[in-house]
Design a protein around this motif. Sequence first.
Motif, PDB file in Angstrom:
ATOM      1  N   ARG A   1      -0.297   0.307  11.109  1.00 40.11           N
ATOM      2  CA  ARG A   1      -0.452  -0.490  12.322  1.00 40.11           C
ATOM      3  C   ARG A   1       0.820  -1.270  12.614  1.00 40.11           C
ATOM      4  N   LEU A   2       1.069  -1.487  13.910  1.00 36.03           N
ATOM      5  CA  LEU A   2       2.134  -2.385  14.329  1.00 36.03           C
ATOM      6  C   LEU A   2       1.488  -3.693  14.757  1.00 36.03           C
ATOM      7  N   THR A   3       1.763  -4.757  14.014  1.00 31.22           N
ATOM      8  CA  THR A   3       1.169  -6.063  14.283  1.00 31.22           C
ATOM      9  C   THR A   3       2.259  -7.012  14.793  1.00 31.22           C
ATOM     10  N   PRO A   4       1.860  -8.185  15.311  1.00 32.88           N
ATOM     11  CA  PRO A   4       2.880  -9.160  15.744  1.00 32.88           C
ATOM     12  C   PRO A   4       3.828  -9.565  14.618  1.00 32.88           C
ATOM     13  N   GLU A   5       3.366  -9.443  13.369  1.00 33.29           N
ATOM     14  CA  GLU A   5       4.203  -9.780  12.214  1.00 33.29           C
ATOM     15  C   GLU A   5       5.080  -8.609  11.767  1.00 33.29           C
ATOM     16  N   GLY A   6       4.854  -7.444  12.350  1.00 31.50           N
ATOM     17  CA  GLY A   6       5.603  -6.258  11.977  1.00 31.50           C
ATOM     18  C   GLY A   6       4.691  -5.120  11.555  1.00 31.50           C
ATOM     19  N   PRO A   7       5.267  -3.997  11.104  1.00 32.49           N
ATOM     20  CA  PRO A   7       4.447  -2.839  10.723  1.00 32.49           C
ATOM     21  C   PRO A   7       3.718  -3.066   9.407  1.00 32.49           C
ATOM     22  N   GLN A   8       2.525  -2.497   9.319  1.00 31.86           N
ATOM     23  CA  GLN A   8       1.729  -2.527   8.098  1.00 31.86           C
ATOM     24  C   GLN A   8       1.350  -1.097   7.735  1.00 31.86           C
ATOM     25  N   TYR A   9       1.445  -0.793   6.431  1.00 32.66           N
ATOM     26  CA  TYR A   9       1.148   0.556   5.946  1.00 32.66           C
ATOM     27  C   TYR A   9       0.137   0.448   4.817  1.00 32.66           C
ATOM     28  N   GLN A  10      -0.936   1.224   4.913  1.00 34.02           N
ATOM     29  CA  GLN A  10      -2.000   1.124   3.921  1.00 34.02           C
ATOM     30  C   GLN A  10      -2.556   2.501   3.593  1.00 34.02           C
ATOM     31  N   LEU A  11      -2.774   2.734   2.292  1.00 32.13           N
ATOM     32  CA  LEU A  11      -3.453   3.937   1.816  1.00 32.13           C
ATOM     33  C   LEU A  11      -4.713   3.517   1.083  1.00 32.13           C
ATOM     34  N   GLN A  12      -5.753   4.329   1.226  1.00 32.27           N
ATOM     35  CA  GLN A  12      -7.002   4.063   0.513  1.00 32.27           C
ATOM     36  C   GLN A  12      -7.441   5.332  -0.196  1.00 32.27           C
ATOM     37  N   HIS A  13      -7.808   5.176  -1.464  1.00 33.03           N
ATOM     38  CA  HIS A  13      -8.281   6.299  -2.257  1.00 33.03           C
ATOM     39  C   HIS A  13      -9.501   5.832  -3.035  1.00 33.03           C
ATOM     40  N   GLY A  14     -10.667   6.298  -2.648  1.00 37.34           N
ATOM     41  CA  GLY A  14     -11.890   5.803  -3.275  1.00 37.34           C
ATOM     42  C   GLY A  14     -12.015   4.315  -3.029  1.00 37.34           C
ATOM     43  N   LYS A  15     -12.156   3.550  -4.103  1.00 38.30           N
ATOM     44  CA  LYS A  15     -12.289   2.103  -3.988  1.00 38.30           C
ATOM     45  C   LYS A  15     -10.938   1.383  -4.077  1.00 38.30           C
ATOM     46  N   GLN A  16      -9.871   2.157  -4.291  1.00 40.54           N
ATOM     47  CA  GLN A  16      -8.541   1.556  -4.398  1.00 40.54           C
ATOM     48  C   GLN A  16      -7.842   1.525  -3.048  1.00 40.54           C
ATOM     49  N   THR A  17      -7.219   0.412  -2.744  1.00 38.25           N
ATOM     50  CA  THR A  17      -6.436   0.269  -1.526  1.00 38.25           C
ATOM     51  C   THR A  17      -5.018  -0.152  -1.899  1.00 38.25           C
ATOM     52  N   LEU A  18      -4.047   0.474  -1.279  1.00 39.58           N
ATOM     53  CA  LEU A  18      -2.647   0.167  -1.552  1.00 39.58           C
ATOM     54  C   LEU A  18      -1.941  -0.179  -0.254  1.00 39.58           C
ATOM     55  N   ASN A  19      -1.390  -1.365  -0.193  1.00 40.48           N
ATOM     56  CA  ASN A  19      -0.533  -1.774   0.919  1.00 40.48           C
ATOM     57  C   ASN A  19       0.917  -1.593   0.504  1.00 40.48           C
ATOM     58  N   ALA A  20       1.717  -1.051   1.408  1.00 39.42           N
ATOM     59  CA  ALA A  20       3.129  -0.846   1.091  1.00 39.42           C
ATOM     60  C   ALA A  20       3.797  -2.156   0.687  1.00 39.42           C
ATOM     61  N   SER A  21       3.378  -3.248   1.277  1.00 37.66           N
ATOM     62  CA  SER A  21       3.973  -4.550   0.971  1.00 37.66           C
ATOM     63  C   SER A  21       3.671  -5.022  -0.446  1.00 37.66           C
ATOM     64  N   ASP A  22       2.681  -4.415  -1.102  1.00 36.25           N
ATOM     65  CA  ASP A  22       2.320  -4.804  -2.462  1.00 36.25           C
ATOM     66  C   ASP A  22       3.061  -3.999  -3.525  1.00 36.25           C
ATOM     67  N   VAL A  23       3.766  -2.956  -3.111  1.00 32.74           N
ATOM     68  CA  VAL A  23       4.466  -2.086  -4.061  1.00 32.74           C
ATOM     69  C   VAL A  23       5.767  -2.748  -4.502  1.00 32.74           C
ATOM     70  N   SER A  24       5.934  -2.900  -5.819  1.00 32.16           N
ATOM     71  CA  SER A  24       7.134  -3.547  -6.363  1.00 32.16           C
ATOM     72  C   SER A  24       8.142  -2.551  -6.927  1.00 32.16           C
ATOM     73  N   ALA A  25       7.703  -1.300  -7.190  1.00 26.64           N
ATOM     74  CA  ALA A  25       8.598  -0.257  -7.703  1.00 26.64           C
ATOM     75  C   ALA A  25       7.877   1.083  -7.589  1.00 26.64           C
ATOM     76  N   VAL A  26       8.655   2.160  -7.674  1.00 28.18           N
ATOM     77  CA  VAL A  26       8.103   3.504  -7.565  1.00 28.18           C
ATOM     78  C   VAL A  26       8.628   4.365  -8.703  1.00 28.18           C
ATOM     79  N   TRP A  27       7.694   5.034  -9.395  1.00 24.76           N
ATOM     80  CA  TRP A  27       8.088   6.111 -10.300  1.00 24.76           C
ATOM     81  C   TRP A  27       7.811   7.416  -9.574  1.00 24.76           C
TER      82      TRP A  27
END
Length: 320
Positions: free
Chosen positions: A45-71
């Motif tokens: 979504r594009l919000t007044p605060e900027g873009p938001q990116y979210q993935l959901q898998h089962g009961k888990q939800t991941l926001n791009a803003s919560d990611v601190s590193a990637v393997w």
Amino acid sequence: MILCITHSQDTYTIELVQQRLQQLGYPSFRFNSDEFGTRYRLRYRLTPEGPQYQLQHGKQTLNASDVSAVWYRKLWKLQVPPSLDPAYVPAFIKEYNTSLHIFLDALDVPWINPMHIDHGIGNNKLIQLSAAQAAGLHVPQTLISNHAEDAIKFYDANNGDVVVKLHGALSKTMDGAGDFFPTTRLRKEDVPMLESLAACPMILQEYIPKERELRVAYIDGEIFTGSLKAPESTDWRTNSTTIIQWEPYQLPPETAEKIDAMMRLLNLPFGAIDMIVQPDGKYVFLEVNPQGEWGMLEKYLGFPIAETIAEKLVNRITNE
């Protein structure tokens, strides 16, 4: 949250890395890239605060803003729902791949490995060999061509001691199972078949006599090396895994330093490196696979490769 990018059939290595991350106090989110179009819900979504990116898998939800590193272990071919009309498959693949990269491009955090570097190096053996040579490693004479005349001249110049291989592996498993074209020694009777290069460019290299084959796992300055007594076949993956006997191996400090220099030139935090030890003791670099397999070294030799990957990720977060 640390994002671990892999695929649904990946076992053992991914689990070990996630276990160590948990021990270090860093929760992780396993993302099976092949299931992106079938088992994940995306919400951008594009919000007044900027873009938001979210993935959901089962009961888990991941926001791009919560990611601190990637393997970044592997990116896999998308699964297509069996019920999908074949006419819609191209659109399905195109739009889901685009949506996937929209999410990944939003992750301005430490990566092991950064995806664009990983792909660029993995798909270019000449860059690998050039960096190895610049770092002082011995490399084989190499030709990449789609022209039979070039290949025949190269074959003759090396007195018929030539191997051929593809630029990329067709198999992505730890034991080389499944369809793949192994590194193969070119025989004199095969030379007329070089006319077929127009259909598939290939890599030709001088044949390197070998005493041992090495698989070197490099993780951000740390090196773990396993060795095999050189098999009769040119490619160890063509042998039954039941007869492969991995042994720990200690590289000379000067060779390890050259490998470290090469990886820093390539800007690759991780890579699985193939080398040969010749009967005269010379070390020859063959290639580095940014997504290469290392689970067999951990499993059979007890190397703490998974722990090291997790710890290096955490170090990159804390040292930002």
